[in-house]
Enzyme design. Structure first.
Site, PDB file in Angstrom:
ATOM      1  N   ARG A  89       0.921   4.069  -3.058  1.00 30.00           N
ATOM      2  CA  ARG A  89       0.446   5.430  -2.830  1.00 30.00           C
ATOM      3  C   ARG A  89       1.580   6.455  -2.812  1.00 30.00           C
ATOM      4  O   ARG A  89       1.393   7.588  -3.269  1.00 30.00           O
ATOM      5  CB  ARG A  89      -0.382   5.471  -1.546  1.00 30.00           C
ATOM      6  CG  ARG A  89      -1.652   4.623  -1.687  1.00 30.00           C
ATOM      7  CD  ARG A  89      -2.653   4.823  -0.597  1.00 30.00           C
ATOM      8  NE  ARG A  89      -3.914   4.165  -0.937  1.00 30.00           N
ATOM      9  CZ  ARG A  89      -5.005   4.234  -0.202  1.00 30.00           C
ATOM     10  NH1 ARG A  89      -5.009   4.931   0.927  1.00 30.00           N
ATOM     11  NH2 ARG A  89      -6.112   3.614  -0.595  1.00 30.00           N
ATOM     12  N   GLY A  93      10.951 -19.287  13.285  1.00 28.91           N
ATOM     13  CA  GLY A  93      12.145 -18.455  13.310  1.00 28.91           C
ATOM     14  C   GLY A  93      13.247 -18.959  12.412  1.00 28.91           C
ATOM     15  O   GLY A  93      14.310 -18.373  12.339  1.00 28.91           O
ATOM     16  N   ARG A  94      13.026 -20.108  11.791  1.00 31.93           N
ATOM     17  CA  ARG A  94      14.049 -20.748  10.950  1.00 31.93           C
ATOM     18  C   ARG A  94      15.292 -20.965  11.804  1.00 31.93           C
ATOM     19  O   ARG A  94      15.216 -21.656  12.809  1.00 31.93           O
ATOM     20  CB  ARG A  94      14.315 -19.921   9.685  1.00 31.93           C
ATOM     21  CG  ARG A  94      14.903 -20.727   8.550  1.00 31.93           C
ATOM     22  CD  ARG A  94      14.870 -20.006   7.219  1.00 31.93           C
ATOM     23  NE  ARG A  94      15.594 -18.757   7.205  1.00 31.93           N
ATOM     24  CZ  ARG A  94      15.928 -18.112   6.096  1.00 31.93           C
ATOM     25  NH1 ARG A  94      15.587 -18.594   4.914  1.00 31.93           N
ATOM     26  NH2 ARG A  94      16.574 -16.968   6.156  1.00 31.93           N
ATOM     27  N   ASP A  98      10.791 -14.043  10.729  1.00 27.41           N
ATOM     28  CA  ASP A  98      11.952 -14.598  11.429  1.00 27.41           C
ATOM     29  C   ASP A  98      12.890 -13.538  11.994  1.00 27.41           C
ATOM     30  O   ASP A  98      13.706 -13.840  12.871  1.00 27.41           O
ATOM     31  CB  ASP A  98      12.744 -15.513  10.493  1.00 27.41           C
ATOM     32  CG  ASP A  98      11.914 -16.657   9.953  1.00 27.41           C
ATOM     33  OD1 ASP A  98      10.988 -17.088  10.664  1.00 27.41           O
ATOM     34  OD2 ASP A  98      12.180 -17.113   8.826  1.00 27.41           O
ATOM     35  N   ARG A 125       0.830  -1.212   0.000  1.00 18.33           N
ATOM     36  CA  ARG A 125       0.000   0.000   0.000  1.00 18.33           C
ATOM     37  C   ARG A 125       0.860   1.256   0.000  1.00 18.33           C
ATOM     38  O   ARG A 125       0.601   2.210  -0.755  1.00 18.33           O
ATOM     39  CB  ARG A 125      -0.919  -0.024   1.226  1.00 18.33           C
ATOM     40  CG  ARG A 125      -1.740   1.234   1.461  1.00 18.33           C
ATOM     41  CD  ARG A 125      -2.583   1.045   2.724  1.00 18.33           C
ATOM     42  NE  ARG A 125      -3.391   2.210   3.034  1.00 18.33           N
ATOM     43  CZ  ARG A 125      -2.988   3.232   3.771  1.00 18.33           C
ATOM     44  NH1 ARG A 125      -1.740   3.245   4.275  1.00 18.33           N
ATOM     45  NH2 ARG A 125      -3.800   4.250   4.022  1.00 18.33           N
ATOM     46  N   ALA A 126       1.884   1.268   0.842  1.00 19.76           N
ATOM     47  CA  ALA A 126       2.759   2.437   0.916  1.00 19.76           C
ATOM     48  C   ALA A 126       3.514   2.645  -0.393  1.00 19.76           C
ATOM     49  O   ALA A 126       3.677   3.783  -0.852  1.00 19.76           O
ATOM     50  CB  ALA A 126       3.738   2.277   2.079  1.00 19.76           C
ATOM     51  N   ILE A 156       0.226 -20.439  12.339  1.00 22.06           N
ATOM     52  CA  ILE A 156      -0.584 -19.377  12.935  1.00 22.06           C
ATOM     53  C   ILE A 156       0.256 -18.120  13.133  1.00 22.06           C
ATOM     54  O   ILE A 156      -0.253 -16.997  13.110  1.00 22.06           O
ATOM     55  CB  ILE A 156      -1.196 -19.844  14.279  1.00 22.06           C
ATOM     56  CG1 ILE A 156      -2.200 -18.827  14.797  1.00 22.06           C
ATOM     57  CG2 ILE A 156      -0.109 -20.103  15.322  1.00 22.06           C
ATOM     58  CD1 ILE A 156      -2.925 -19.260  16.045  1.00 22.06           C
ATOM     59  N   GLU A 173      12.453 -23.322  16.589  1.00 27.18           N
ATOM     60  CA  GLU A 173      12.457 -24.473  15.686  1.00 27.18           C
ATOM     61  C   GLU A 173      13.841 -24.787  15.128  1.00 27.18           C
ATOM     62  O   GLU A 173      14.111 -25.915  14.719  1.00 27.18           O
ATOM     63  CB  GLU A 173      11.484 -24.243  14.527  1.00 27.18           C
ATOM     64  CG  GLU A 173      11.895 -23.120  13.583  1.00 27.18           C
ATOM     65  CD  GLU A 173      10.938 -22.970  12.409  1.00 27.18           C
ATOM     66  OE1 GLU A 173      10.044 -23.822  12.249  1.00 27.18           O
ATOM     67  OE2 GLU A 173      11.090 -21.988  11.649  1.00 27.18           O
TER      68      GLU A 173
END
Length: 336
Positions: A25, A170-171, A127, A21-22, A251, A222
């Protein structure tokens, strides 16, 4: 520069829509036309390139994910794939590109710049593992999502006096684990940047229950190992019969972005357009000490570049990201 394009690549992150969006615009306010490239570099090669206007990006600032969609496209690492993409950019009269994504996406931006199409990278990943910036778009939302989930798990953990191992994303970086762990009052935080002894973790759990604790929450990044594997190690090292495992999973990549991610994404998107208008490409924007900065994507560490080439032509990170282990020390000092 009169016409630019924007794409999202790699894993999605909350706040990507705010960045798009930024870009749109800000570019329009500077008298530029903007095109959206759908499905990342794969969409570029396929010609999935369509004009965007201010209305196109109305009401997307609060939405998670990316309305341009995203896809991993390893073929873009090859010259043939790059030339096909460039052919489509020329066909649509595009002169510069904003690339929102992780380090793999940056490599594509670098290659476009080398072929004469200035491209600017914007760090979008939960991450927070991108060099050249203190924070990435999506990280704050992911931490908040993880914190909310851990808070709920603590409720049931306290009811049954159980130990929970909660695996977060977080890889290979421990940032989400550290921030969400501290924010939720976790008893133990295990991250890739710091070693651990399973016997000491077991001892800490037992001591906690001996002091009257009603629960024990272990937040596991993880990148260390899976929660199931960690739980097995706990059981092997001590009496951990009442132990539960939760993997928060994807999630953490969804949901409406936090205020901080919306503002950060807006600042970064607008700054990327400013750089393209000045004809600057081959750089990535970032935030350091709350100020917008940009770094060369490819070069030497002395030049402040994020990546360099080995003699064999391999791309390597100049200063690999590491989570702030002062946070790990903080957590140990306040969980007694």
């Amino acid at each position: 520069m009169k016409r630019i394009a924007v794409l999202t690549s790699g894993g999605d992150a909350p706040g990507m829509n705010a960045a798009i969006r930024a870009v749109v615009r800000k570019a329009i306010s500077e008298g530029m036309e903007v095109y959206g490239i759908y499905d990342g570099y794969a969409g570029m090669v396929a010609g999935e390139i369509y004009p965007l206007d201010a209305t196109s990006v109305g009401d997307i600032i609060s939405r998670g994910g990316t309305f341009l969609h995203s896809a991993r496209y390893p073929e873009f690492a090859q010259v043939e794939g790059q030339l096909k993409g460039i052919e489509q950019l020329k066909k649509h009269g595009i002169e510069g590109v904003v690339v929102i994504g992780g380090d793999g996406s940056y490599h594509g931006a670098m290659r476009l710049t080398e072929h004469g199409f200035p491209a600017v990278g914007v760090p979008g990943t939960i991450d927070n593992d991108i060099v050249g910036t203190d924070f990435t778009i999506g990280f704050d939302t992911a931490v908040t999502t993880a914190m909310d989930a851990i808070d709920k798990i603590r409720d049931t953990s306290s009811s049954h006096r159980r130990t929970f191992v909660i695996e977060v994303m977080g890889r290979n970086a421990g940032d989400i684990a550290l921030w969400a762990g501290i924010a939720s009052g976790a008893d133990e935080i295990i991250v890739p940047e710091e070693g651990f002894k399973i016997e000491e973790v077991v001892e800490s759990i037992k001591n906690g229950y001996a002091k009257g604790k009603k629960h024990n929450i272990i937040v596991l990044a993880e990148g260390v190992m899976s929660a199931d594997e960690f739980a097995e190690k706990l059981k092997e090292a001590g009496d951990m019969s009442d132990l539960r495992v939760t993997e928060l999973g994807h999630i953490q990549r969804g949901g409406s972005p936090t205020a901080r991610d919306r503002v950060l994404a807006s600042r970064m998107g607008a700054h990327a357009v400013k750089l393209l208008k000045e004809g600057i490409g081959g750089v990535a924007v970032g935030i350091r000490n709350e100020q917008m900065v940009e770094s060369p994507i490819l070069g030497t560490a002395e030049e402040g570049a994020l990546f360099s080439l080995t003699a064999e032509g391999k791309i390597v990170v100049n200063n690999p990201h590491k989570a702030d282990l002062d946070l790990a020390d903080l957590n140990r000092s306040i969980n007694i």
